[in-house]
Scaffold this active site. Structure first.
Site, PDB file in Angstrom:
ATOM      1  N   CYS A   4      -3.944   6.607 -22.268  1.00  0.00           N
ATOM      2  CA  CYS A   4      -4.971   7.377 -21.568  1.00  0.00           C
ATOM      3  C   CYS A   4      -5.358   6.672 -20.261  1.00  0.00           C
ATOM      4  O   CYS A   4      -5.813   5.520 -20.273  1.00  0.00           O
ATOM      5  CB  CYS A   4      -6.190   7.562 -22.456  1.00  0.00           C
ATOM      6  SG  CYS A   4      -7.593   8.340 -21.612  1.00  0.00           S
ATOM      7  N   HIS A  99     -14.301  14.428 -19.455  1.00  0.00           N
ATOM      8  CA  HIS A  99     -14.874  13.972 -18.195  1.00  0.00           C
ATOM      9  C   HIS A  99     -15.579  15.128 -17.506  1.00  0.00           C
ATOM     10  O   HIS A  99     -15.226  16.280 -17.684  1.00  0.00           O
ATOM     11  CB  HIS A  99     -13.815  13.357 -17.281  1.00  0.00           C
ATOM     12  CG  HIS A  99     -12.677  14.259 -16.943  1.00  0.00           C
ATOM     13  ND1 HIS A  99     -11.669  14.573 -17.841  1.00  0.00           N
ATOM     14  CD2 HIS A  99     -12.369  14.922 -15.803  1.00  0.00           C
ATOM     15  CE1 HIS A  99     -10.791  15.363 -17.264  1.00  0.00           C
ATOM     16  NE2 HIS A  99     -11.200  15.614 -16.022  1.00  0.00           N
ATOM     17  N   HIS A 101     -16.910  16.410 -13.733  1.00  0.00           N
ATOM     18  CA  HIS A 101     -16.810  16.266 -12.283  1.00  0.00           C
ATOM     19  C   HIS A 101     -18.182  16.521 -11.687  1.00  0.00           C
ATOM     20  O   HIS A 101     -18.807  17.545 -11.984  1.00  0.00           O
ATOM     21  CB  HIS A 101     -15.855  17.316 -11.693  1.00  0.00           C
ATOM     22  CG  HIS A 101     -14.448  17.186 -12.129  1.00  0.00           C
ATOM     23  ND1 HIS A 101     -13.478  16.614 -11.328  1.00  0.00           N
ATOM     24  CD2 HIS A 101     -13.826  17.564 -13.270  1.00  0.00           C
ATOM     25  CE1 HIS A 101     -12.321  16.658 -11.969  1.00  0.00           C
ATOM     26  NE2 HIS A 101     -12.510  17.227 -13.145  1.00  0.00           N
TER      27      HIS A 101
END
Length: 133
Positions: A4, A99, A101
């Site tokens: 990863c 994640h 942004h």
């Protein structure tokens, strides 16, 4: 996850431009930014997507996003920010470590998302809600 890319960034094995770090989260500039200060916020622990992350770690991520947006507002005067999370390949997730942004926006940046709406689906709202009850 040994392969990863975000886990490697957290471990310091790959270069990143750190914006913020605490015991649970790490935030850094996106290597392929669509605006200045385009920032990714991740948990240090590996979770594939929104469906896998624990509620507690999700809360830590949310608090970190708030800290960063407040910092951008206070130090840079940013007033327009878009926050996006893609979960799953069909939702355009390309790194399978959850994640978010943080994307600063400004008029004329040509980064508008064009949604295709379907007003005809309103007819199904009652049936859709039935499936959730």
């Amino acid at each position: 996850m040994d392969d990863c890319i975000f886990c490697k960034i957290v471990k310091g094995e790959l270069k990143s431009w750190k914006v913020y770090e605490d015991d649970f989260t790490y935030a850094f500039f996106d290597i392929n930014p669509i605006s200045e200060y385009h920032t990714l916020v991740i948990p240090k622990k590996h979770y594939e997507n929104i469906f896998d992350i624990t509620e507690n770690d999700f809360l830590h991520l949310s608090k970190t996003m708030k800290k960063i947006t407040n910092m951008y507002n206070k130090k840079l005067g940013m007033k327009n920010i878009q926050i996006i999370c893609n979960s799953g390949s069909e939702a355009q997730q390309d790194v399978f470590h959850i994640h978010f942004h943080i994307i600063p926006r400004h008029k004329g940046d040509n980064q508008d998302i064009k949604w295709t709406t379907h007003k005809e689906w309103q007819e199904n709202f009652d049936k859709l809600l039935e499936k959730l009850s």
